[in-house]
Design a protein around this motif. Structure first.
Motif, mmCIF file in Angstrom:
data_model
loop_
_atom_site.group_PDB
_atom_site.id
_atom_site.type_symbol
_atom_site.label_atom_id
_atom_site.label_comp_id
_atom_site.label_asym_id
_atom_site.label_seq_id
_atom_site.Cartn_x
_atom_site.Cartn_y
_atom_site.Cartn_z
ATOM 1 N N THR A 112 0.957 -1.112 -0.172
ATOM 2 C CA THR A 112 0.002 0.165 -0.153
ATOM 3 C C THR A 112 0.850 1.315 -0.005
ATOM 4 O O THR A 112 0.431 2.258 -0.279
ATOM 5 C CB THR A 112 -1.031 0.246 1.089
ATOM 6 O OG1 THR A 112 -0.104 -0.093 2.308
ATOM 7 C CG2 THR A 112 -2.061 -1.159 1.236
ATOM 8 N N LYS A 113 2.615 1.222 0.272
ATOM 9 C CA LYS A 113 2.842 2.238 0.348
ATOM 10 C C LYS A 113 3.993 2.422 -0.978
ATOM 11 O O LYS A 113 4.777 3.236 -1.016
ATOM 12 C CB LYS A 113 4.036 2.413 1.329
ATOM 13 C CG LYS A 113 2.903 2.562 2.681
ATOM 14 C CD LYS A 113 3.914 2.579 4.113
ATOM 15 C CE LYS A 113 2.943 2.653 5.162
ATOM 16 N NZ LYS A 113 3.774 2.590 6.559
ATOM 17 N N MET A 114 3.999 1.262 -1.866
ATOM 18 C CA MET A 114 4.752 1.319 -3.153
ATOM 19 C C MET A 114 4.204 2.362 -4.160
ATOM 20 O O MET A 114 3.110 2.344 -4.466
ATOM 21 C CB MET A 114 4.980 0.079 -3.741
ATOM 22 C CG MET A 114 5.876 -0.211 -4.854
ATOM 23 S SD MET A 114 5.915 -1.936 -5.116
ATOM 24 C CE MET A 114 4.439 -2.392 -5.640
ATOM 25 N N THR A 115 5.079 3.305 -4.752
ATOM 26 C CA THR A 115 4.573 4.175 -5.407
ATOM 27 C C THR A 115 4.868 3.912 -6.874
ATOM 28 O O THR A 115 4.359 4.644 -7.839
ATOM 29 C CB THR A 115 5.341 5.647 -5.263
ATOM 30 O OG1 THR A 115 6.871 5.469 -5.012
ATOM 31 C CG2 THR A 115 4.583 6.165 -3.595
ATOM 32 N N SER A 116 6.181 3.198 -7.158
ATOM 33 C CA SER A 116 6.484 2.772 -8.571
ATOM 34 C C SER A 116 7.409 1.358 -8.555
ATOM 35 O O SER A 116 7.921 1.109 -7.376
ATOM 36 C CB SER A 116 7.247 4.016 -9.310
ATOM 37 O OG SER A 116 8.624 3.956 -8.647
ATOM 38 N N ILE A 117 7.324 0.777 -9.743
ATOM 39 C CA ILE A 117 8.251 -0.283 -9.629
ATOM 40 C C ILE A 117 8.824 -0.421 -10.982
ATOM 41 O O ILE A 117 7.896 -0.321 -11.982
ATOM 42 C CB ILE A 117 7.337 -1.572 -9.215
ATOM 43 C CG1 ILE A 117 8.434 -2.745 -9.158
ATOM 44 C CG2 ILE A 117 6.217 -2.103 -10.350
ATOM 45 C CD1 ILE A 117 7.567 -4.041 -8.521
ATOM 46 N N THR A 118 10.086 -0.707 -11.118
ATOM 47 C CA THR A 118 10.704 -1.098 -12.283
ATOM 48 C C THR A 118 11.095 -2.625 -12.197
ATOM 49 O O THR A 118 11.695 -2.966 -11.537
ATOM 50 C CB THR A 118 12.062 -0.002 -12.523
ATOM 51 O OG1 THR A 118 11.367 1.157 -12.292
ATOM 52 C CG2 THR A 118 12.747 -0.393 -13.804
ATOM 53 N N LEU A 119 10.775 -3.275 -13.445
ATOM 54 C CA LEU A 119 11.103 -4.407 -13.641
ATOM 55 C C LEU A 119 12.156 -4.750 -14.856
ATOM 56 O O LEU A 119 12.105 -4.250 -15.801
ATOM 57 C CB LEU A 119 10.004 -5.248 -14.109
ATOM 58 C CG LEU A 119 8.778 -5.263 -13.219
ATOM 59 C CD1 LEU A 119 7.538 -5.784 -13.685
ATOM 60 C CD2 LEU A 119 8.864 -5.846 -11.711
ATOM 61 N N PRO A 120 13.249 -5.697 -14.612
ATOM 62 C CA PRO A 120 14.197 -5.959 -15.494
ATOM 63 C C PRO A 120 13.809 -6.589 -16.696
ATOM 64 O O PRO A 120 12.760 -7.437 -16.833
ATOM 65 C CB PRO A 120 15.203 -6.388 -14.687
ATOM 66 C CG PRO A 120 14.343 -7.375 -13.714
ATOM 67 C CD PRO A 120 13.371 -6.526 -13.298
ATOM 68 N N ALA A 121 14.596 -6.937 -17.706
ATOM 69 C CA ALA A 121 14.254 -7.831 -18.859
ATOM 70 C C ALA A 121 14.243 -9.080 -18.506
ATOM 71 O O ALA A 121 13.772 -9.807 -19.238
ATOM 72 C CB ALA A 121 15.361 -7.131 -19.859
ATOM 73 N N THR A 122 14.977 -9.554 -17.437
ATOM 74 C CA THR A 122 15.269 -11.020 -17.130
ATOM 75 C C THR A 122 14.089 -11.542 -16.541
ATOM 76 O O THR A 122 13.841 -12.686 -16.265
ATOM 77 C CB THR A 122 16.636 -11.229 -16.238
ATOM 78 O OG1 THR A 122 16.257 -10.257 -14.986
ATOM 79 C CG2 THR A 122 17.666 -10.777 -16.863
#
Length: 688
Positions: free
Chosen positions: A110-120
Motif C-alpha cells: 500500500t506504500k509502493m509508489t512505482s516499480i521497475t522490472l528488468p528484462a530478465t
C-alpha cells in the motif's frame, strides 16, 4: 571358476559402491534443495534461490524456517516507495539472475509508489499488483520478452492483454486499441479512476477486473463479450448505470455485488444464466427487466436489494437458487407469466409449477396468509423479513420448513403446525419477537436443525398432543421450551360391547371442540379379526342429529391390515359440531373366531378444519371393545336360539320391546333390525 567366497566378496564390493552412489545422489539433492530454498535480502529486496544461478523475488518480510521438512515463508509486509528490481544480484559467493516473482509478492504493497522490472524477470504470477493504492506506474525494461508498459500500465509483450493498471491511476483511462483481453483483477482497487474506455477489440474481461473501482462512474462494454465474469464490477459503488452487450449470455457470481449506486441496467435477449449474489446489495436498484431467455438463477442474486419493488419471472426460467430475494424489503409483487413452464404465482407469491413448494413471499405482504393446500415445502428464506405478516395457515400436507424461512417475521403472533410437519431448518423462526404461542399437532416432534427459535421463544407456551408430551420433552430443541402443555381439542372415542361373529359400534367425538367444523379426517386401526362394515361401495355409519346438519359426506379408505382412513366434509350449508359428544358412529364386524376378552383400537393422524382456520389433531384416542360370550341370533341372551328370539325381534321391529341385545339381534350386521333379520334367525333355527 570363482569360489563362493570370491563371489561373496565381489557382491559386497558392488553393494557398497551402489550404496555410495545413492548416498552421493541423495546428498546432492539435499544440497541443491537447501540452496534453492534459501531466502536472503539484497538492497532491501527479498529473494529466494531457485537454482544455483537464478532467483525469484519474494514478499517483503519473507523469512524461512523448517517444520517437519517444510519450508515456511513469512507474511507479506509490502514494499515501500519506488522499487527497482535488478536483473542480477550477488549474495555470498553466488551471482543470481532474477527471473521471476513469487505469486502475490507485490500485492497489498500500500506504500509502493512505482516499480521497475528488468528484462530478465519474465514471470510475475497472476494479479501481481492488486491493492497497491499508491502505485503510480509500472516500468518494464524494453528488452523484456514477456511484458511491456505504456503510460505506466502493465501489458503482455504485444499489448494484446492488459495485465495490471496502477492503483493510483486517476480520471479517465483509455485502453489501447491493440488490447483484446483484460486480465483477471487488472484494475482491482483503482479507486481514483472515474471512467474507463474500452476498444471494440476487447472480447474477454477477466474475473474481478474492475473490482473496488469505487469512483468509477462510466464504462462502455463492447459487443463480442459473452460473459460478465465473477466479481467484475464488485464494489463499484459509484457506477449508476450500465448497458450490457447483446452478446452476453452469462452474468457470473458477484458480478455487480455491492454496486450501491446502480439504478438501471440494460440486459438483452440471449442472457441465460445469472450467478450467485450477482446483484446482491444493489440498494438503489428499484427495477430490472430480465429477458425471456434466462434459464437459471443462482443463489441470493437480489439479496438486500432494498429498493427492488417487483420482478417478472422470465418464461424460460428452469432453475432458481436459494434466498433469491432475501432482504428485498420493498418487494411487493412477483409476476409469473402463465407461459412459465417451471414456476407459478398466486397472491403475488412465487411457487414451483405444481405449488408444492413456496419459494418467496414478498416482504411487504401483510396480515394473515393462507397457503395453498398443495404446499408441502416452505423454501429457505421464503418469508424472511416479512414483518407485517401476523399469522399463517399452513397446508395440511406441509412436511418441511427451510432454514430462516420465517426469520425476522416480527409481526407473527402464533404458529400452528400440522401433524404432517417433519423438518424444521436452522433459524427458521429466529427473531420472531411477537410470537405468543406455538401449537404442534405432530405426534413425532419435527426434526430440528440447531437454533430454530430464538432463546426468548422458549418461554412461550408450546401445545402438543397429550400423548406426545414426553417425546417433545426429550427431543432436541423442543426440550428447551419451559411450558409444554396438551392441546385442548382432541378426538374422543368410545365403543359398545360385542360378541363373536356380531357387530360393535364405535363413536368418534371431539373434546372441547369449537362449533362449525367444516371437515375432519383421521386414521383408525382396528384389532385383528375386526373390520369396518361396508354396504356396497360405502361404509355403514351415521351422524348423531345433535352434532350435525345436512348429513356431511363421509368417505373411508381401507389401507389394509386393519387400518382405515376416514374423511368427513361439509359444505357451506352444513356443519359438524360437538362438545365431548359423538359426531359419527361406525359399525364394526367381528369374525366368529374372535375370542372373548378386551381389545383395543386406536384413532390417529387426524386433522380438523374449522371455519376460517385449520388445526391438526393427533390425540391418539383409544377405544376398547369387550367381547363377551354369546351366539349370533340369541337376541335375549338365554344361551340358545329359538322361537323366543324370533318373537323378540318381531316385537322390537314393532316398537314393543327394548329388552334385547341388539348386537346379537342384528344378524345381517347392517345396523338395522328388519324382517330380514327375523327370517335369518328362523333359518338358523331350522338349518344350522
Amino acid at each position: 571358476m570363482k569360489s563362493d567366497c570370491e563371489y561373496f566378496i565381489i557382491f559386497a564390493i558392488k553393494t557398497i559402491f551402489t550404496m555410495s552412489r545413492l548416498t552421493f545422489l541423495l546428498l546432492s539433492v539435499l544440497l541443491s534443495t537447501s540452496i534453492m530454498a534459501e531466502n536472503f535480502i539484497v538492497d532491501g529486496i527479498y529473494y529466494q534461490a531457485t537454482s544455483p544461478t537464478t532467483a525469484k523475488v519474494m514478499p517483503n518480510g519473507s523469512d524461512q524456517n523448517e517444520s517437519g521438512g517444510i519450508v515456511i515463508i513469512g507474511l507479506n509486509n509490502g514494499y515501500d516507495g519506488d522499487v527497482t528490481i535488478p536483473s542480477t544480484i550477488t549474495y555470498g559467493d553466488n551471482t543470481y539472475t532474477v527471473t521471476s516473482a513469487e505469486n502475490g509478492t507485490f500485492a497489498n504493497s500500500t506504500k509502493m509508489t512505482s516499480i521497475t522490472l528488468p528484462a530478465t524477470l519474465t514471470e510475475l504470477g497472476p494479479t501481481p499488483f492488486t491493492s497497491c493504492g499508491k502505485l503510480n506506474s509500472i516500468i518494464v525494461d524494453s528488452e523484456n520478452p514477456t511484458y511491456s508498459t505504456e503510460d505506466g500500465v502493465l501489458f503482455n509483450k504485444t499489448k494484446t492483454t492488459i495485465i495490471s493498471c496502477p492503483g493510483a491511476k486517476t480520471g479517465t483511462y483509455t485502453i489501447p486499441s491493440t488490447v483484446n483481453k483484460i486480465e483477471k483483477s487488472a484494475f482491482y482497487g483503482c479507486s481514483k479512476l472515474t471512467s474507463i474506455e474500452l476498444p471494440s477489440t476487447i472480447n474477454d474481461i477477466g474475473a474481478f477486473a474492475f473490482r473496488a473501482c469505487i469512483s468509477l462512474k462510466s464504462i462502455n462494454l463492447p459487443e463480442g463479450i459473452t460473459e460478465i465474469k465473477s466479481g467484475v464490477f464488485r464494489g463499484c459503488s459509484s457506477l449508476p448505470s450500465l448497458s450490457l452487450p447483446s452478446t452476453v449470455t452469462m452474468i457470473d457470481d458477484y458480478a455487480f455485488y455491492y454496486c450501491q449506486s446502480l439504478t438501471s441496467i440494460t440486459i438483452h435477449e440471449g442472457l441465460k444464466y445469472v450467478g450467485d449474489y450477482a446483484f446482491s446489495s444493489c440498494v438503489k436498484l428499484a427495477e430490472i427487466s430480465l429477458p425471456n431467455t434466462v434459464e437459471e438463477f443462482g443463489n441470493r442474486i437480489f439479496e438486500s436489494c432494498s429498493k427492488l419493488r417487483s420482478l417478472t419471472i422470465p418464461t424460460s426460467l428452469q432453475q432458481i437458487g436459494k434466498a433469491v430475494f432475501r432482504g428485498c424489503s420493498s418487494l411487493s409483487f412477483i409476476e409469473v407469466p402463465e407461459a412459465c413452464e417451471y414456476f407459478s404465482g398466486e397472491e403475488d407469491m412465487l411457487f414451483n409449477k405444481d405449488k408444492t413448494t413456496i419459494i418467496c413471499c414478498p416482504c411487504t405482504k401483510e396480515g394473515y396468509i393462507e397457503l395453498p393446500s398443495t404446499v408441502n415445502t416452505i423454501d429457505s428464506y421464503a418469508f424472511f423479513m416479512c414483518r407485517s405478516i401476523t399469522g399463517i395457515k399452513f397446508s395440511p400436507s406441509l412436511t418441511t420448513i427451510g432454514s430462516s424461512a420465517f426469520s425476522n417475521c416480527t409481526g407473527l403472533r402464533e404458529l400452528v403446525f400440522p401433524n404432517t410437519l417433519r423438518n424444521l431448518g436452522k433459524s427458521s423462526f429466529t427473531s420472531c419477537t411477537s410470537l405468543s404461542s406455538i401449537t404442534s399437532y405432530a405426534f413425532t416432534p419435527p426434526i430440528n436443525d440447531v437454533q430454530c427459535f430464538s432463546s426468548m421463544t422458549y418461554n412461550i407456551p408450546l401445545y402438543v398432543p397429550a400423548n406426545a408430551i414426553p417425546s417433545y420433552q426429550n427431543s432436541d430443541e423442543w426440550e428447551n421450551f419451559t411450558s409444554i402443555s396438551p392441546i385442548a381439542e382432541s378426538l374422543t372415542a368410545k365403543s359398545s360391547d360385542s360378541y363373536p361373529g356380531a357387530t360393535a359400534r364405535v363413536s368418534i367425538g371431539l373434546n372441547n371442540a369449537q362449533t362449525d367444523i367444516s371437515s375432519y379426517q383421521f386414521d383408525m386401526h382396528l384389532p385383528e379379526g375386526m373390520s369396518l362394515i361396508s354396504s356396497g361401495n360405502s361404509f355403514i355409519h351415521n351422524y348423531t342429529a345433535r352434532h350435525s346438519s345436512g348429513n356431511p359426506v363421509m368417505t373411508a379408505t381401507d389401507l389394509g391390515e386393519g387400518n382405515y382412513r376416514l374423511h368427513f366434509e361439509a359444505d357451506e350449508t352444513k356443519k359438524i359440531s360437538g362438545n365431548e359428544g359423538d359426531v359419527v358412529s361406525f359399525l364394526i364386524a367381528l369374525d366368529k373366531e374372535v375370542t372373548t376378552g378386551t381389545y383395543t383400537g386406536t384413532i390417529n393422524e387426524g386433522s380438523i378444519t374449522y371455519k376460517g382456520s385449520q388445526a391438526v389433531d393427533l390425540s391418539g384416542a383409544e377405544f376398547q371393545i369387550e367381547v363377551k360370550e354369546g351366539l349370533l341370533g340369541d337376541a335375549n341372551l338365554d344361551g340358545s336360539i329359538n322361537i323366543g328370539d324370533v318373537m323378540l325381534v318381531v316385537n322390537i321391529i314393532l316398537d314393543n320391546s327394548d329388552n334385547y341385545i341388539w348386537q346379537l339381534a342384528d344378524v345381517t350386521r347392517d345396523g338395522n333390525l328388519t324382517v330380514v333379520d327375523v327370517m335369518r334367525i328362523v333359518n338358523i333355527i331350522l338349518y344350522e
